[in-house]
Enzyme design. Structure first.
Site, PDB file in Angstrom:
ATOM      1  N   HIS A   1      -8.889  96.757  36.104  1.00  0.00           N
ATOM      2  CA  HIS A   1      -7.599  96.122  35.824  1.00  0.00           C
ATOM      3  C   HIS A   1      -6.482  96.831  36.589  1.00  0.00           C
ATOM      4  CE1 HIS A   1      -6.369  99.494  33.315  1.00  0.00           C
ATOM      5  NE2 HIS A   1      -7.547  99.437  32.722  1.00  0.00           N
TER       6      HIS A   1
ATOM      7  N   ASP B   1     -11.958 101.555  34.422  1.00  0.00           N
ATOM      8  CA  ASP B   1     -12.335 102.652  35.315  1.00  0.00           C
ATOM      9  C   ASP B   1     -13.597 103.371  34.849  1.00  0.00           C
ATOM     10  OD1 ASP B   1     -10.986 103.521  33.060  1.00  0.00           O
ATOM     11  OD2 ASP B   1      -9.895 105.122  34.075  1.00  0.00           O
TER      12      ASP B   1
END
Length: 463
Positions: free
Chosen positions: A69, A341
């Protein structure tokens, strides 16, 4: 007051070039925004300078995207006890403004004098939400992906696989706006994948879909232990250096320094500038970056015994799609997946991207060794991504190549491309069968199911 005004003038002169802080012992500029760990703005990494253009004798056949994102506000925490949370930082900001954390404005050239004119932008009401910068990052990446791979977009509707958290879904939407513009809704089929145990091996949030890993707190236990050592070593000197900028009656703490640094990082993510960043030195930025790298390495990355298990299911799914390129009934060419992540690093670890870091040779927690592979700033900044390309070349063979944030990752374990040089390409079978990743490409899903005691699923998702 006069001292504060004068020092503000000097500070303003410094801030003009604040993005290019100089190392005393280095001739080149130090770009601190590229060393903010997982909170870094999107940027391309520095690998070996391999050409990312399509090989002249090859045609692109498939593209697989694993996308983080975009830039966001701090995460939420209703207890306001997590230093990196919106609520904690919101409270910290209020204390700076109301004097509960008293800045010594009479100290000559105090770099915190700007606080008198400062307007905070971190707001607890915006917790977890994308920033406008994050939306733009994803839109632009979608536009660039279409420009690069437009020949593959010959279907009418495309599956958009996304972890179900709101900021990930919104990122996927902005990305597809960049891909398709106002035709986005008619060209996409959004598949929201649970971030809990229900997704099983289809998960794009592998930590949460692996009950053995999650329920035993392997991530938290490992990272807490690493941080406890490293933060006491590298932050204490910063506390001592900055203490003089606060009233002598106030005892500055490690969490105070962490809060100042998080405000620096998140103001960059929200508005692309922060005066707080100017109070830290280049070496301190590198030590905070190392703190972020320890988090990912120990939590589920290359230091963890779980890295290949957590990343292997995605790799197995990817490998099955690569193998299907010769199947006339398999017509998928574009594969899009959106996540966090901490779910990209285990995939890259299982692919063999970090050979210098292993459970047997972990990153040390008592010193920053500086030269190591898993730099989170480079691999998983905000909007970071892993792209897998499949080519068919003039020698009638298929070749695989990985790009990290649009830069070719130098695969070295499975031969060369058709050029016969180290160009980042590997022949498909050599890639799939390399000892580094063969277990994941062939057995990643079954290993995940067994080791995690994962929930079985009959849903087929293509990565």
């Amino acid at each position: 007051m006069q001292l504060c005004i004068i020092s503000l003038w000097f500070l303003a002169a410094f801030i003009v070039n604040a993005d290019n802080v100089q190392f005393e012992d280095y001739e080149s500029n130090f770009f601190f925004k590229e060393h903010l760990g997982t909170l870094s703005p999107y940027h391309e990494p520095y690998f070996d300078g391999l050409d990312s253009a399509f090989p002249e004798t090859c045609e692109i056949q498939q593209v697989h995207l694993l996308q983080r994102h975009g830039s966001r506000n701090p995460t939420g925490d209703v207890t306001a006890t997590d230093v990196y949370s919106s609520q904690y930082l919101n409270n910290f900001q209020e204390k700076l403004l109301n004097g509960s954390i008293p800045v010594n404005f009479s100290y000559p050239e105090n770099p915190l004098c700007f606080i008198k004119q400062w307007t905070p932008v971190i707001d607890a009401e915006n917790a977890d939400q994308l920033s406008s910068r994050g939306r733009l990052e994803l839109f632009d990446l979608g536009r660039q992906l279409y420009q690069r791979y437009y020949k593959l977009f010959d279907s009418y509707v495309y599956d958009i696989n996304t972890a179900e958290q709101e900021r990930v879904v919104e990122s996927a939407k902005w990305f597809t706006y960049g891909l398709f513009g106002d035709k986005m809704y008619e060209k996409t089929n959004f598949i929201l994948i649970s971030e809990g145990k229900a997704a099983g091996a289809n998960s794009l949030s592998m930590y949460n879909a692996c009950p053995v890993f999650k329920d035993n707190n392997f991530h938290k236990n490992a990272t807490d232990a690493a941080h406890a050592v490293w933060r006491n070593i590298f932050i204490e000197p910063i506390v001592n250096r900055l203490a003089k900028y606060f009233d002598s009656s106030y005892k500055l703490t490690i969490n105070d320094v962490r809060s100042l640094f998080y405000i620096c990082e998140y103001e960059i993510a929200i508005k692309d500038h922060s005066d707080f960043c100017s109070i830290f030195t280049p070496s301190e930025f590198l030590n905070f970056e190392y703190d972020s790298d320890l988090d990912q390495a120990y939590g589920g990355g290359p230091v963890s015994e779980w890295a290949s298990t957590l990343g292997g299911a995605y790799i197995n799914n990817l490998a099955d799609s690569l193998r299907n390129v010769t199947n006339p009934d398999f017509d998928r060419k574009v594969f899009l997946a959106f996540t966090h992540d901490s779910n990209i690093i285990p995939v890259e670890a299982a692919l063999g991207f970090f050979p210098d870091i292993t459970p047997q040779n972990p990153l040390p927690t008592d010193k920053n060794i500086y030269t190591y592979s898993q730099k989170t700033s480079s691999f998983v900044p905000f909007a970071g991504n892993l792209i897998t390309e499949l080519f068919f070349c003039s020698d009638s063979k298929y070749y695989v190549r990985h790009l990290v944030n649009q830069q070719v990752y130098p695969l070295i374990d499975c031969g060369y491309g058709p050029s016969g040089t180290s160009d980042g390409l590997c022949e498909l079978q050599a890639y799939l069968n390399s000892p580094i990743r063969a277990n994941s490409t062939s057995n990643g899903i079954s290993i995940f199911n067994t080791e995690c005691q994962a929930r079985p699923t009959n849903v087929t998702i293509y990565f």
